[in-house]
Design a protein around this motif. Structure first.
Motif, PDB file in Angstrom:
ATOM      1  N   GLU A 356       0.840  -1.209   0.000  1.00  0.00           N
ATOM      2  CA  GLU A 356       0.000   0.000   0.000  1.00  0.00           C
ATOM      3  C   GLU A 356       0.868   1.250   0.000  1.00  0.00           C
ATOM      4  O   GLU A 356       0.583   2.221  -0.704  1.00  0.00           O
ATOM      5  N   ALA A 357       1.929   1.218   0.795  1.00  0.00           N
ATOM      6  CA  ALA A 357       2.806   2.394   0.874  1.00  0.00           C
ATOM      7  C   ALA A 357       3.513   2.641  -0.457  1.00  0.00           C
ATOM      8  O   ALA A 357       3.648   3.791  -0.899  1.00  0.00           O
ATOM      9  N   VAL A 358       3.949   1.564  -1.112  1.00  0.00           N
ATOM     10  CA  VAL A 358       4.616   1.704  -2.417  1.00  0.00           C
ATOM     11  C   VAL A 358       3.620   2.278  -3.435  1.00  0.00           C
ATOM     12  O   VAL A 358       3.938   3.196  -4.192  1.00  0.00           O
ATOM     13  N   ALA A 359       2.383   1.761  -3.413  1.00  0.00           N
ATOM     14  CA  ALA A 359       1.369   2.237  -4.362  1.00  0.00           C
ATOM     15  C   ALA A 359       1.039   3.712  -4.126  1.00  0.00           C
ATOM     16  O   ALA A 359       0.839   4.466  -5.074  1.00  0.00           O
ATOM     17  N   ARG A 377      -0.122  -7.857  -7.134  1.00  0.00           N
ATOM     18  CA  ARG A 377      -1.242  -8.110  -8.036  1.00  0.00           C
ATOM     19  C   ARG A 377      -2.493  -8.516  -7.283  1.00  0.00           C
ATOM     20  O   ARG A 377      -3.585  -8.058  -7.553  1.00  0.00           O
ATOM     21  N   ARG A 378      -2.293  -9.403  -6.302  1.00  0.00           N
ATOM     22  CA  ARG A 378      -3.424  -9.877  -5.505  1.00  0.00           C
ATOM     23  C   ARG A 378      -4.147  -8.722  -4.830  1.00  0.00           C
ATOM     24  O   ARG A 378      -5.340  -8.760  -4.614  1.00  0.00           O
ATOM     25  N   LEU A 379      -3.382  -7.698  -4.467  1.00  0.00           N
ATOM     26  CA  LEU A 379      -3.972  -6.540  -3.801  1.00  0.00           C
ATOM     27  C   LEU A 379      -4.525  -5.539  -4.811  1.00  0.00           C
ATOM     28  O   LEU A 379      -5.034  -4.486  -4.433  1.00  0.00           O
ATOM     29  N   GLY A 380      -4.384  -5.840  -6.090  1.00  0.00           N
ATOM     30  CA  GLY A 380      -4.911  -4.946  -7.128  1.00  0.00           C
ATOM     31  C   GLY A 380      -4.121  -3.650  -7.250  1.00  0.00           C
ATOM     32  O   GLY A 380      -4.659  -2.630  -7.681  1.00  0.00           O
ATOM     33  N   ARG A 384      -0.445   0.844  -9.917  1.00  0.00           N
ATOM     34  CA  ARG A 384       0.031   2.023  -9.177  1.00  0.00           C
ATOM     35  C   ARG A 384       1.520   1.949  -8.884  1.00  0.00           C
ATOM     36  O   ARG A 384       2.060   2.775  -8.149  1.00  0.00           O
ATOM     37  N   VAL A 385       2.188   0.970  -9.474  1.00  0.00           N
ATOM     38  CA  VAL A 385       3.650   0.862  -9.357  1.00  0.00           C
ATOM     39  C   VAL A 385       4.221   1.308 -10.705  1.00  0.00           C
ATOM     40  O   VAL A 385       3.687   0.964 -11.746  1.00  0.00           O
ATOM     41  N   ASP A 386       5.306   2.108 -10.675  1.00  0.00           N
ATOM     42  CA  ASP A 386       5.830   2.637 -11.942  1.00  0.00           C
ATOM     43  C   ASP A 386       6.392   1.552 -12.843  1.00  0.00           C
ATOM     44  O   ASP A 386       6.189   1.564 -14.040  1.00  0.00           O
ATOM     45  N   HIS A 387       7.143   0.622 -12.256  1.00  0.00           N
ATOM     46  CA  HIS A 387       7.687  -0.449 -13.085  1.00  0.00           C
ATOM     47  C   HIS A 387       7.635  -1.771 -12.329  1.00  0.00           C
ATOM     48  O   HIS A 387       8.210  -1.896 -11.246  1.00  0.00           O
ATOM     49  N   VAL A 388       6.918  -2.730 -12.909  1.00  0.00           N
ATOM     50  CA  VAL A 388       6.862  -4.073 -12.340  1.00  0.00           C
ATOM     51  C   VAL A 388       7.799  -4.924 -13.182  1.00  0.00           C
ATOM     52  O   VAL A 388       7.550  -5.158 -14.363  1.00  0.00           O
TER      53      VAL A 388
END
Ligand code: ADP
Ligand code: MG
Length: 412
Positions: A356-359, A377-380, A384-388
């Motif tokens: 959550e904090a990263v997002a 991914r599981r948390l949807g 909201r992450v710049d690069h996975v």
């Protein structure tokens, strides 16, 4: 090809010393005049299968932008990938399910080749029209793939005019389809390769500060090189998951039955004794249980001394809050490794708080690692992450500063 080019590429690699970062300036598909040509495209289509179907198509989706861009430029595509670790031809590891999924995801006609190379495959490749795709069978059906056999590389290179590598996840291997073909054809990085190397190199070379690394998970020995590297370049390194226990043990804490190998404690002690160890942050509270199951008795410890017979399965709420604050205040964040056994509900809170904090962070955020990405991914929260990052071992090796042979051959 030939041999001269291969030799000079090898000599070039050998001149670079370990610890020197992988080059970031790659030849890209903008540098090749590909219009209307036949392109051998190495992708990472190594997807999980279940009951003969693709169980998770994330890697196919990640490969689509390059596939579609090449098709729009009128290229015919000979697509090559490995799947699993077959020993010779193995029907259970055929790329047939990948071909089926690919047909659903693109308008292109997709033909599955009967083999990796050979006369039939050569004829199919030569008959391809612009926009069409020929998917070769699992390249690891050929034993010469992993040895970078020159005959296999010759046969693969004979299938096309140009070579494009988008398989970042396989770039740490010097195989026939990653290095051999690049030595034999005019070659460039695909869009995914470009984005992966770009995002990871930006973290290493010119990160927005403070740079915060969050490192956890279970594979401590595999990741210690990454810990060392981030202690040099990051402003803080937050450690959680099973990775915390060798460090806590080295500091003299009791770790109970928590998962860690004794040789990791010596490695952790040497890291703690090296320069910049003050940048390393460890948990100060833990969730512990009597076994790694949802119904085991558990408690939240306000310390990090794990009683005998108990095991630490998550960072505690105070640690999660502290780590979340660091992430919120960061300019860049790299995260690899869950903070606990997030697969089991009662031990998922620490990983959830970090995700959550990263997002939510305004920082440039990069997340890598199989389980870490699946937790996000599981948390949807993936969007909201710049690069996975799609690479497992390749991502870690690049961050550690190792030379990735599959990237090296595409350097400008
Ligand atoms: P990644 O695939 O993201 O690189 P790893 O493979 O290193 O991460 O580790 C992921 C695994 O680590 C998860 O399956 C998780 O259950 C496990 N793990 C995390 N914390 C602990 C812990 N305290 N004890 C045991 N296993 C843990
Ligand atoms: Mg993993």
């Amino acid at each position: 090809m030939g041999a001269a080019e291969t030799e000079s590429a090898t000599a070039f690699s050998a001149k670079r010393t370990a610890g020197e970062p992988t080059p970031t300036r790659l030849r890209t598909i903008d540098d090749l005049d590909l219009a209307g040509r036949r392109v051998l495209l190495r992708a990472d289509l190594n997807v999980p299968l279940k009951d003969g179907r693709v169980a998770d198509d994330a890697r196919i989706l990640a490969s689509l932008p390059t596939i579609e861009e090449l098709r729009h430029r009128g290229c015919a595509i000979v697509l090559v990938s490995h799947l699993g670790r077959p020993h010779g031809v193995d029907a259970a590891l055929s790329l047939r399910p990948v071909a089926e999924r690919l047909r659903q995801l693109t308008d292109a006609p997709v033909t599955l080749a009967p083999a990796v190379v050979g006369d039939d495959v050569q004829r199919l490749a030569e008959g391809l029209r612009p926009g069409e795709i020929l998917l070769l069978e699992n390249v690891r059906f050929e034993p010469g793939e992993t040895t970078n056999d020159s005959r296999l590389a010759d046969s693969l290179a004979a299938l096309a005019d140009y070579y494009v590598n988008d398989a970042f996840g396989a770039a740490h291997r010097a195989h026939a389809s990653t290095v051999g073909t690049a030595d034999r054809l005019p070659s460039a990085a695909g869009r995914l390769m470009e984005r992966e190397v770009g995002a990871l190199s930006a973290i290493l070379e010119h990160p927005a500060r403070p740079l915060v690394a969050v490192l956890g998970g279970a594979k401590v020995a595999d990741k210690i090189g990454v810990v060392r590297r981030f202690l040099e370049i990051a402003d803080s390194v937050l450690v959680g998951g099973a990775m915390a226990f060798p460090f806590l043990a080295a500091e003299g804490h009791r770790t109970g039955a928590s998962r860690h190998a004794s040789e990791d404690v010596a490695i952790a002690a040497s890291v703690l004794g090296a320069s910049h160890a003050e940048r390393l942050e460890l948990p100060d509270d833990l969730v512990v249980a009597q076994s790694a199951s949802a119904d085991a008795s558990r408690q939240t410890l306000e310390s990090v001394d794990v009683p005998d017979g108990w095991l630490g399965l998550d960072i505690g709420p105070h640690t999660a809050e502290r780590y979340a604050e660091r992430i919120a205040g960061a300019g860049s964040v790299f995260w690899n490794g869950p903070m606990g056994v997030f697969e089991i509900g009662p031990f998922a809170a620490g990983t959830g708080a970090v995700a959550e904090a990263v997002a939510a962070s305004a920082a440039i955020t990069v997340v890598g690692g199989g389980e870490t990405v699946s937790a996000v991914r599981r948390l949807g929260l993936e969007r909201r992450v710049d690069h996975v990052s799609t690479g497992g071992g390749a991502t870690l090796e690049l961050l550690e500063g190792r030379i990735l042979p599959g990237v090296e051959v595409l350097a400008q």
